[in-house]
Scaffold this active site. Sequence first.
Site, PDB file in Angstrom:
ATOM      1  N   LYS A  81       0.864  -1.184   0.000  1.00  0.00           N
ATOM      2  CA  LYS A  81       0.000   0.000   0.000  1.00  0.00           C
ATOM      3  C   LYS A  81       0.895   1.226   0.000  1.00  0.00           C
ATOM      4  CE  LYS A  81      -3.601   2.437   2.517  1.00  0.00           C
ATOM      5  NZ  LYS A  81      -4.619   2.373   3.583  1.00  0.00           N
TER       6      LYS A  81
ATOM      7  N   ARG B 240     -10.737   9.975   1.769  1.00  0.00           N
ATOM      8  CA  ARG B 240     -10.592  10.685   3.046  1.00  0.00           C
ATOM      9  C   ARG B 240     -11.670  11.767   3.169  1.00  0.00           C
ATOM     10  NH1 ARG B 240      -3.925  10.962   2.990  1.00  0.00           N
ATOM     11  NH2 ARG B 240      -3.636   8.693   2.889  1.00  0.00           N
TER      12      ARG B 240
ATOM     13  N   LYS C  90       1.159  10.023   5.485  1.00  0.00           N
ATOM     14  CA  LYS C  90       1.320   8.663   6.019  1.00  0.00           C
ATOM     15  C   LYS C  90       2.610   8.001   5.533  1.00  0.00           C
ATOM     16  CE  LYS C  90      -3.708   8.087   6.562  1.00  0.00           C
ATOM     17  NZ  LYS C  90      -4.874   7.175   6.430  1.00  0.00           N
TER      18      LYS C  90
ATOM     19  N   GLU D  94       7.695  -6.877   1.533  1.00  0.00           N
ATOM     20  CA  GLU D  94       6.394  -6.861   2.199  1.00  0.00           C
ATOM     21  C   GLU D  94       5.621  -8.150   1.917  1.00  0.00           C
ATOM     22  OE1 GLU D  94       5.181  -4.938   4.358  1.00  0.00           O
ATOM     23  OE2 GLU D  94       6.096  -2.960   4.189  1.00  0.00           O
TER      24      GLU D  94
ATOM     25  N   LYS E 272      -2.183  -1.452  -3.829  1.00  0.00           N
ATOM     26  CA  LYS E 272      -3.032  -0.264  -3.784  1.00  0.00           C
ATOM     27  C   LYS E 272      -2.168   0.984  -3.885  1.00  0.00           C
ATOM     28  CE  LYS E 272      -6.036   2.078  -0.546  1.00  0.00           C
ATOM     29  NZ  LYS E 272      -6.406   2.184   0.831  1.00  0.00           N
TER      30      LYS E 272
ATOM     31  N   SER F  36     -10.224   5.557  -4.753  1.00  0.00           N
ATOM     32  CA  SER F  36     -11.161   6.673  -4.911  1.00  0.00           C
ATOM     33  C   SER F  36     -10.686   7.716  -5.922  1.00  0.00           C
ATOM     34  CB  SER F  36     -11.407   7.320  -3.553  1.00  0.00           C
ATOM     35  OG  SER F  36     -10.188   7.755  -2.975  1.00  0.00           O
TER      36      SER F  36
ATOM     37  N   TYR G 235     -15.133   1.038  -6.878  1.00  0.00           N
ATOM     38  CA  TYR G 235     -16.400   1.763  -6.708  1.00  0.00           C
ATOM     39  C   TYR G 235     -17.263   1.633  -7.959  1.00  0.00           C
ATOM     40  CZ  TYR G 235     -13.617   3.514  -2.893  1.00  0.00           C
ATOM     41  OH  TYR G 235     -12.822   3.577  -1.771  1.00  0.00           O
TER      42      TYR G 235
HETATM   43  N1  LIG Z   1      -6.493   2.897   6.069  1.00  0.00           N
HETATM   44  C1  LIG Z   1      -7.703   3.323   5.562  1.00  0.00           C
HETATM   45  C2  LIG Z   1      -7.915   3.184   4.097  1.00  0.00           C
HETATM   46  N2  LIG Z   1      -8.451   2.071   3.569  1.00  0.00           N
HETATM   47  C3  LIG Z   1      -8.641   2.325   2.225  1.00  0.00           C
HETATM   48  C4  LIG Z   1      -8.185   3.603   1.932  1.00  0.00           C
HETATM   49  C5  LIG Z   1      -8.218   4.322   0.617  1.00  0.00           C
HETATM   50  C6  LIG Z   1      -9.189   3.811  -0.383  1.00  0.00           C
HETATM   51  C7  LIG Z   1      -9.479   4.717  -1.514  1.00  0.00           C
HETATM   52  O1  LIG Z   1      -8.844   5.772  -1.710  1.00  0.00           O
HETATM   53  O2  LIG Z   1     -10.393   4.391  -2.277  1.00  0.00           O
HETATM   54  C8  LIG Z   1      -7.687   4.142   3.099  1.00  0.00           C
HETATM   55  C9  LIG Z   1      -7.180   5.536   3.165  1.00  0.00           C
HETATM   56  C10 LIG Z   1      -5.808   5.810   3.605  1.00  0.00           C
HETATM   57  O3  LIG Z   1      -4.980   4.924   3.734  1.00  0.00           O
HETATM   58  O4  LIG Z   1      -5.553   6.978   3.869  1.00  0.00           O
HETATM   59 MG   LIG Z   2       3.951  -5.139   5.867  1.00  0.00          MG
END
Ligand SMILES: NCc1[nH]cc(CCC(=O)O)c1CC(=O)O
Ligand SMILES: [Mg+2]
Length: 392
Positions: free
Chosen positions: A253, A263, A283, A299, A314, A340, A379
């Site tokens: 991720k 968000r 993050k 990972e 992701k 998203s 989505y």
């Molecule tokens: N940890 C929460 C999470 N789970 C899925 C998404 C993002 C999904 C999306 O953008 O469609 C996030 C946001 C983030 O990590 O800030």
């Molecule tokens: Mg890990």
Amino acid sequence: MNATQLRGVGRAPCKGCHRRRLVIRNIAEAIRPAVALKNGNARVGVPEGTPVVTPQDLPSRPRRNRRSETFRSAIRESIVSPANFILPIFVHEEGSNNIPIASMPGIYRLAFGKNVINYVAEARSYGVNQVVVFPKTPDHLKTPTAEEAFNPNGLSQRTIRLLKDSFPDLEVYTDVALDPYNSDGHDGIVSDAGVILNDETIEYLCRQAVSQAEAGADVVSPSDMMDGRVGAIRRALDREGFTNVSIMSYTAKYASAYYGPFRDALASAPKPGQAHRRIPPNKKTYQMDPANYREAVREAKADEAEGADIMMVKPGMPYLDVVRLLRETSPLPVAVYHVSGEYAMLKAAAERGWLNEKDAVLEAMTSFRRAGADLILTYYGIEASKWLAGEK
Ligand SMILES: NCc1[nH]cc(CCC(=O)O)c1CC(=O)O
Ligand SMILES: [Mg+2]
């Protein structure tokens, strides 16, 4: 006309036989146009000025395999089906109406209750039988340690129960991370110095995962990127008897700009710091650097060893190389999250008439499958399934 003569059809003029060739060609085209086409140089209906050329000596002509829709579908390598989709759903309980999400046209925070049921029922009617639940937590329930994440009667847990009561065969996935419940807007607990605490956070992620399993979740999905959380969650689930609950790990991720609309949907972005507490504005100390590829292998190896059942990459489209990498690194199923921001880009271009939405979306889904993804979180789950079923 014999075979030798026919083979000459369409060849470039050669002085001696030019006239004869023309005659033969005219006959051939009149009586068997397919023969002329077979030689790859049909002169039927070509624009004036089209050069007459010697056919290339090409034993391999890949275009032969693309000549008809029937043939193209017969040999298609990657197929997209609603069975591959996992539909994310946002749930709220601030009133009984669905609330539109401005940066995600067509997507709503669904009001807990019958609106959730109706949306999922529609998805199932198109063959989408997997959902992942994201609760919108009211601000007054958010704390720096995010205890609401494992409230047995939290919105997430009640939504899981509602879904499993209504649709026992639905595969219900959950998100395991603290950000929707954390007043600092991070996936883990933030120390005063601004460090996202790893092992302390995992303690609460385990409680969160167990509470989701108790509510009936089929698959828990840690999206937090703390080190070691997959193994810890596996042990916690097993200790409580949930040996049949699966773990889909957000393995690779990335710290991506494409999560913005999500968000917005959950009001879960990192919050501004305070005088006595430094809250990191992003993050990047736990999500991966978008520049890194080899690190995804590291990972993946860890998650596999810790007992992950499914590995996820992701975001999606900008990271297809990583999808392919995990596909080749591990025998586990690979999921990809069409996030998203990717949804928002396609919607925005489609609204302006700059892209054919259906074609662009199905191309994206096909590309995920081609890159090696088994599962696609999107989505577009319902819309894409309608299109796959031939609806407008
Ligand atoms: N940890 C929460 C999470 N789970 C899925 C998404 C993002 C999904 C999306 O953008 O469609 C996030 C946001 C983030 O990590 O800030
Ligand atoms: Mg890990």
